[in-house]
Write a protein that holds these residues in place. Structure first.
Motif, PDB file in Angstrom:
ATOM      1  N   GLY A 154      10.480  -5.500 -12.458  1.00 26.20           N
ATOM      2  CA  GLY A 154      10.576  -4.056 -12.275  1.00 26.20           C
ATOM      3  C   GLY A 154      11.722  -3.636 -11.393  1.00 26.20           C
ATOM      4  N   ASP A 155      12.028  -2.328 -11.457  1.00 27.28           N
ATOM      5  CA  ASP A 155      13.098  -1.758 -10.645  1.00 27.28           C
ATOM      6  C   ASP A 155      12.673  -1.634  -9.184  1.00 27.28           C
ATOM      7  OD1 ASP A 155      14.387  -1.306 -13.079  1.00 27.28           O
ATOM      8  OD2 ASP A 155      13.545   0.687 -13.261  1.00 27.28           O
ATOM      9  N   MET A 156      11.518  -1.009  -8.968  1.00 23.29           N
ATOM     10  CA  MET A 156      10.972  -0.799  -7.642  1.00 23.29           C
ATOM     11  C   MET A 156       9.561  -1.355  -7.621  1.00 23.29           C
ATOM     12  SD  MET A 156      11.519   0.647  -4.585  1.00 23.29           S
ATOM     13  CE  MET A 156      12.784   1.899  -4.870  1.00 23.29           C
ATOM     14  N   GLY A 157       9.283  -2.276  -6.731  1.00 22.87           N
ATOM     15  CA  GLY A 157       7.952  -2.869  -6.702  1.00 22.87           C
ATOM     16  C   GLY A 157       6.879  -1.872  -6.309  1.00 22.87           C
ATOM     17  N   LEU A 158       7.027  -1.281  -5.105  1.00 26.67           N
ATOM     18  CA  LEU A 158       5.996  -0.399  -4.547  1.00 26.67           C
ATOM     19  C   LEU A 158       6.659   0.846  -3.981  1.00 26.67           C
ATOM     20  CD1 LEU A 158       3.102   0.209  -3.484  1.00 26.67           C
ATOM     21  CD2 LEU A 158       3.681  -1.187  -1.475  1.00 26.67           C
ATOM     22  N   TRP A 159       6.177   2.024  -4.388  1.00 28.84           N
ATOM     23  CA  TRP A 159       6.675   3.309  -3.903  1.00 28.84           C
ATOM     24  C   TRP A 159       5.542   4.007  -3.170  1.00 28.84           C
ATOM     25  CZ3 TRP A 159      11.529   5.711  -5.218  1.00 28.84           C
ATOM     26  CH2 TRP A 159      11.668   7.036  -4.761  1.00 28.84           C
ATOM     27  N   LEU A 160       5.719   4.324  -1.881  1.00 29.70           N
ATOM     28  CA  LEU A 160       4.705   4.999  -1.073  1.00 29.70           C
ATOM     29  C   LEU A 160       5.304   6.267  -0.474  1.00 29.70           C
ATOM     30  CD1 LEU A 160       3.180   1.975   0.895  1.00 29.70           C
ATOM     31  CD2 LEU A 160       2.138   3.181  -1.035  1.00 29.70           C
ATOM     32  N   GLU A 161       4.816   7.401  -0.905  1.00 26.75           N
ATOM     33  CA  GLU A 161       5.284   8.683  -0.402  1.00 26.75           C
ATOM     34  C   GLU A 161       4.060   9.525  -0.041  1.00 26.75           C
ATOM     35  OE1 GLU A 161       8.376  12.243  -1.745  1.00 26.75           O
ATOM     36  OE2 GLU A 161       8.219  10.389  -2.909  1.00 26.75           O
ATOM     37  N   GLY A 162       4.062  10.124   1.130  1.00 21.18           N
ATOM     38  CA  GLY A 162       2.916  10.902   1.582  1.00 21.18           C
ATOM     39  C   GLY A 162       2.566  10.552   3.012  1.00 21.18           C
ATOM     40  N   GLU A 163       1.267  10.442   3.313  1.00 19.89           N
ATOM     41  CA  GLU A 163       0.839  10.199   4.684  1.00 19.89           C
ATOM     42  C   GLU A 163      -0.316   9.202   4.739  1.00 19.89           C
ATOM     43  OE1 GLU A 163      -0.300  13.968   6.258  1.00 19.89           O
ATOM     44  OE2 GLU A 163       1.762  14.704   6.436  1.00 19.89           O
ATOM     45  N   ASN A 164      -0.307   8.406   5.808  1.00 25.52           N
ATOM     46  CA  ASN A 164      -1.447   7.552   6.171  1.00 25.52           C
ATOM     47  C   ASN A 164      -1.806   6.521   5.097  1.00 25.52           C
ATOM     48  OD1 ASN A 164      -1.938   8.956   8.698  1.00 25.52           O
ATOM     49  ND2 ASN A 164      -2.693  10.644   7.433  1.00 25.52           N
ATOM     50  N   HIS A 165      -0.814   6.055   4.367  1.00 21.13           N
ATOM     51  CA  HIS A 165      -1.045   4.964   3.420  1.00 21.13           C
ATOM     52  C   HIS A 165      -0.952   3.622   4.153  1.00 21.13           C
ATOM     53  CE1 HIS A 165      -0.633   8.019   0.442  1.00 21.13           C
ATOM     54  NE2 HIS A 165       0.687   8.120   0.540  1.00 21.13           N
ATOM     55  N   THR A 166      -1.619   2.627   3.593  1.00 20.98           N
ATOM     56  CA  THR A 166      -1.535   1.269   4.125  1.00 20.98           C
ATOM     57  C   THR A 166      -1.248   0.304   2.987  1.00 20.98           C
ATOM     58  OG1 THR A 166      -3.115   1.743   5.897  1.00 20.98           O
ATOM     59  CG2 THR A 166      -2.757  -0.561   5.338  1.00 20.98           C
ATOM     60  N   ALA A 167      -0.249  -0.551   3.163  1.00 20.15           N
ATOM     61  CA  ALA A 167       0.048  -1.628   2.214  1.00 20.15           C
ATOM     62  C   ALA A 167       0.046  -2.934   2.993  1.00 20.15           C
ATOM     63  CB  ALA A 167       1.390  -1.407   1.542  1.00 20.15           C
ATOM     64  N   ILE A 168      -0.876  -3.822   2.657  1.00 19.48           N
ATOM     65  CA  ILE A 168      -1.052  -5.030   3.442  1.00 19.48           C
ATOM     66  C   ILE A 168      -1.295  -6.234   2.540  1.00 19.48           C
ATOM     67  CG2 ILE A 168      -3.522  -4.498   3.739  1.00 19.48           C
ATOM     68  CD1 ILE A 168      -3.334  -5.858   6.509  1.00 19.48           C
ATOM     69  N   HIS A 169      -0.647  -7.354   2.871  1.00 20.77           N
ATOM     70  CA  HIS A 169      -0.836  -8.632   2.194  1.00 20.77           C
ATOM     71  C   HIS A 169      -0.542  -8.561   0.688  1.00 20.77           C
ATOM     72  CE1 HIS A 169      -2.286 -10.589   5.750  1.00 20.77           C
ATOM     73  NE2 HIS A 169      -3.322  -9.779   5.872  1.00 20.77           N
ATOM     74  N   ASN A 170       0.453  -7.748   0.301  1.00 12.61           N
ATOM     75  CA  ASN A 170       0.892  -7.739  -1.090  1.00 12.61           C
ATOM     76  C   ASN A 170       2.052  -8.706  -1.286  1.00 12.61           C
ATOM     77  OD1 ASN A 170      -0.647  -5.264  -2.250  1.00 12.61           O
ATOM     78  ND2 ASN A 170       0.235  -4.520  -0.326  1.00 12.61           N
ATOM     79  N   THR A 171       2.173  -9.235  -2.496  1.00  8.85           N
ATOM     80  CA  THR A 171       3.330 -10.035  -2.894  1.00  8.85           C
ATOM     81  C   THR A 171       4.148  -9.213  -3.871  1.00  8.85           C
ATOM     82  OG1 THR A 171       2.168 -12.134  -2.593  1.00  8.85           O
ATOM     83  CG2 THR A 171       4.102 -12.139  -4.036  1.00  8.85           C
ATOM     84  N   ILE A 172       5.408  -8.950  -3.507  1.00  3.07           N
ATOM     85  CA  ILE A 172       6.284  -8.100  -4.310  1.00  3.07           C
ATOM     86  C   ILE A 172       7.554  -8.881  -4.606  1.00  3.07           C
ATOM     87  CG2 ILE A 172       7.576  -5.941  -4.372  1.00  3.07           C
ATOM     88  CD1 ILE A 172       5.466  -4.908  -2.284  1.00  3.07           C
ATOM     89  N   GLU A 173       7.782  -9.185  -5.877  1.00  8.98           N
ATOM     90  CA  GLU A 173       8.922 -10.006  -6.285  1.00  8.98           C
ATOM     91  C   GLU A 173       9.713  -9.248  -7.348  1.00  8.98           C
ATOM     92  OE1 GLU A 173       6.919 -14.396  -5.586  1.00  8.98           O
ATOM     93  OE2 GLU A 173       6.861 -13.508  -7.604  1.00  8.98           O
ATOM     94  N   THR A 174      10.997  -9.041  -7.086  1.00  7.86           N
ATOM     95  CA  THR A 174      11.851  -8.336  -8.033  1.00  7.86           C
ATOM     96  C   THR A 174      12.832  -9.318  -8.659  1.00  7.86           C
ATOM     97  OG1 THR A 174      13.607  -7.774  -6.467  1.00  7.86           O
ATOM     98  CG2 THR A 174      11.714  -6.302  -6.562  1.00  7.86           C
ATOM     99  N   SER A 175      13.132  -9.088  -9.922  1.00  5.49           N
ATOM    100  CA  SER A 175      14.119  -9.918 -10.612  1.00  5.49           C
ATOM    101  C   SER A 175      14.628  -9.168 -11.818  1.00  5.49           C
ATOM    102  CB  SER A 175      13.505 -11.244 -11.066  1.00  5.49           C
ATOM    103  OG  SER A 175      14.452 -11.974 -11.818  1.00  5.49           O
ATOM    104  N   SER A 176      15.941  -9.111 -11.951  1.00  6.82           N
ATOM    105  CA  SER A 176      16.523  -8.401 -13.087  1.00  6.82           C
ATOM    106  C   SER A 176      16.840  -9.327 -14.254  1.00  6.82           C
ATOM    107  CB  SER A 176      17.813  -7.700 -12.654  1.00  6.82           C
ATOM    108  OG  SER A 176      18.813  -8.659 -12.394  1.00  6.82           O
TER     109      SER A 176
END
Length: 323
Positions: free
Chosen positions: A236-258
């Motif tokens: 994918g282009d962007m793994g994770l997009w977080l916009e707003g307030e009070n979000h939590t992202a924890i212990h994720n694996t995000i791997e990008t490759s074109s």
């Protein structure tokens, strides 16, 4: 150059989600019709191939508050529509070339508590229009667990609207690969004041390969308090997009490759808002030195703690406001 890139990436996602934003504002409210659970048999209209009115935005469905006992090719606007509390388990739905309308849905839950489990929604690669595999909106709730969603032509799982609250756990959501025409696609999208826990999902291959817009594995915007944990997001282009307030992202694996698609973006995470926590995530570009940006940071009072970021040209680009 950096500020230009920042403006560009924000405009990209705005276009990528614009088509979906139009739908929610036109949908009238439909009341929840009962507190009991429905796990019905074969619906009359679905069995005869006719389309039933849902009362929502002029959309029709094969099944209303019932489920089929056979594989269903979607020819109406919606495969299965629920506005009563219920459960959808072990169903198979397909979006097929030649049966398109301008916008179709595999499963559409409107203002009800519905669990969706152990089911599959797939879309053929040559499908030309918009197909959202699963949509929860208008105050819906439920558990979305153990499903396989493949090839959606817009969003695999859409969670939308105030008072909508979904637990999405243990699903596999796969995009169509590097698309160059028709619609860009996101894997999981939470927006318009919806809330969600998104955990232990596998999200793969959501690309837009024309180097003008961007797709995301998981995208969250116009809302607060979304918890994204222990997901694996690859490609994918962007793994994770977080916009707003009070979000939590924890212990994720995000791997990008074109791969060899040089027009594909390779960004890990984008943060824009307030009080967003990015903690203990593994963020890396699979092709050494091929990644663009590991983490974009905008907004204020956002926290990056204990993340592993590897093989991006810019591990972190920080535009956060300072006081």
């Amino acid at each position: 150059m950096i500020s230009k890139a920042r403006g560009r990436v924000k405009s990209l996602v705005a276009f990528g989600i614009a088509g979906l934003l139009l739908v929610a504002f036109m949908a009238p409210a439909v009341a929840n019709n009962g507190n009991g659970h429905v796990n019905g048999g074969v619906g009359t209209q679905g069995a005869t191939g006719e389309c039933q009115e849902t009362g929502v935005d002029g959309l029709t469905a094969h099944y209303v508050n019932e489920v089929p006992h056979y594989s269903l090719d979607v020819e109406c606007d919606i495969g299965i529509f629920f506005d009563q509390n219920g459960r959808i388990n072990n169903v198979e739905i397909r979006g097929t070339e030649g049966n398109e309308t301008s916008q179709q849905f595999g499963v559409y839950v409107h203002g009800a508590n519905v669990d969706l489990t152990n089911s599959s929604v797939s879309v053929e690669a040559d499908y030309r229009d918009q197909f959202v595999s699963v949509s929860y909106r208008a105050g819906s709730s439920g558990n979305v667990r153990g499903n396989v969603l493949e090839g959606a032509h817009r969003v695999g799982l859409l969670i939308r609207g105030a008072d909508t609250s979904v637990q999405a756990r243990g699903n596999t959501i796969t995009g169509s690969g590097a698309k160059t025409s028709n619609w860009a696609e996101n894997g999981i999208q939470i927006d318009q004041q919806a809330h969600a826990v998104v955990a232990n999902n596998e999200v793969h291959d959501h690309y837009w390969a024309n180097n003008d817009w961007v797709s995301s594995g998981i995208v969250v915007f116009d809302t607060s308090r979304v918890n994204v944990q222990r997901n694996t997001i690859t490609g994918g282009d962007m793994g994770l997009w977080l916009e707003g307030e009070n979000h939590t992202a924890i212990h994720n694996t995000i791997e990008t490759s074109s791969g060899e698609d040089t027009n594909v973006w390779n960004d890990g995470v984008y943060i824009d808002g307030a009080n967003i926590g990015l903690r203990h995530n593994n963020i890396r570009a699979l092709r050494e030195d091929n990644g663009d940006v590991g983490v974009w940071v905008l907004g204020s009072n956002n926290k990056l703690i204990g993340n592993f970021i590897e093989d991006f040209a810019d591990p972190i680009l920080d535009f956060a406001e300072r006081t």
